[in-house]
Design an enzyme around this catalytic site. Sequence first.
Site: not given
Ligand code: UD1
Length: 339
Positions: A82, A152
């Site tokens: 939670a 977070y």
């Molecule tokens: C995010 C959270 C993290 C959480 C995790 C759960 C942040 C900074 N961190 O991690 O605390 O535990 O999710 O899964 O938000 N990307 C794109 N385009 C998009 C979205 C993301 O290129 O539209 C890229 C990001 O730059 C990154 C990768 O995809 O390299 C993953 O991003 P995301 O799915 O948001 O996860 P995290 O940032 O790793």
Amino acid sequence: MRVLLAGGAGYVGTHTAISLLEAGHEPVMLDDLSNTSSVVIDRIAEITGARVPLVVGDAADDEVVEGAFDAHGPFDAIVHFAAYKAVGESVAQPLSYYANNLDTTYALLRVGLVRGIRSFVFSSTGTVYSDPADLPFTEEATRNLVALSNPYSKSKLMNEQVLTDVQAAHPELNVTLLRYFNPVGAHASGLVGEDPKGTPNNLMPFVARVAVGALDEVGIFGDDYDTPDGTGQRDYIHVVDLAEGHVKALENAAPGTTAYNLGTGNPVSVRELVASFERAVGRELPKSVKPRRAGDLAATYCTPAKAEAELGWRATRTIDDMTRDVWNWQQKNPGGYEG
Ligand code: UD1
């Protein structure tokens, strides 16, 4: 084992309830339904034939937790899912993140200790690690509260400290800290999956919305990182593998406080994930390169060896399994549970 799943009706909790039932355990959910739907109970029943009891209420309220024990206890263990989990929102609303993410732990511990639970499993995160020099992250990698970029992640690390201190004072309680990497995927049935409210921030649900036509194109946040194809690398883990990790953690809970990384150990880039999704859908998806997103690391991935050695758990599902199952879930539930 009878297990109270606090926040159990959410994405990871729902899949964990299914894996627990399949392993012969008895899960009970406590959830305020602020970020999910009670429809998950029907979906789990469709998959497993069992109706999981659901107590609707706030896990930060001692009386609510006591009510769950009175109605459905005694419990052998609590799994604490939670929490608020949106990184950007946590920067804008730190007080509500610290309050909610810590108050739930306090209430669950206060009641759980009095009622004699034997183990407490906590949903932590791979973002407690932040130093790229430590890649691939082992459980001993640097955890530096002041280096973390958002409330977070800090609230998760603070919880780890609270649990470690409480366990030291209550040696009869086994505490397990599960540091999740990037959970994605959905149950193979397509009946349960991730149902983010509004426009998703995370990559996988965003790509799924583009594939279904609800969003225009995938933005690739930076292609000039020091990675093999220039895009960010993450350790994506299928949510069913993650759920099975919780079952193994409960079945193998050891004295003391023990942390485990739950990931695959295989870094996958943004371009690789999008290409896998395109294979699942059978066509190219619109995409373009955008500036880097503030606060992102080039790469994060773990070594999951400790969980394999001590829990007998290993992730087995591939990135193609993850994207196929997300696409199946997205097509069957284009508007989520209540769409
Ligand atoms: C995010 C959270 C993290 C959480 C995790 C759960 C942040 C900074 N961190 O991690 O605390 O535990 O999710 O899964 O938000 N990307 C794109 N385009 C998009 C979205 C993301 O290129 O539209 C890229 C990001 O730059 C990154 C990768 O995809 O390299 C993953 O991003 P995301 O799915 O948001 O996860 P995290 O940032 O790793």
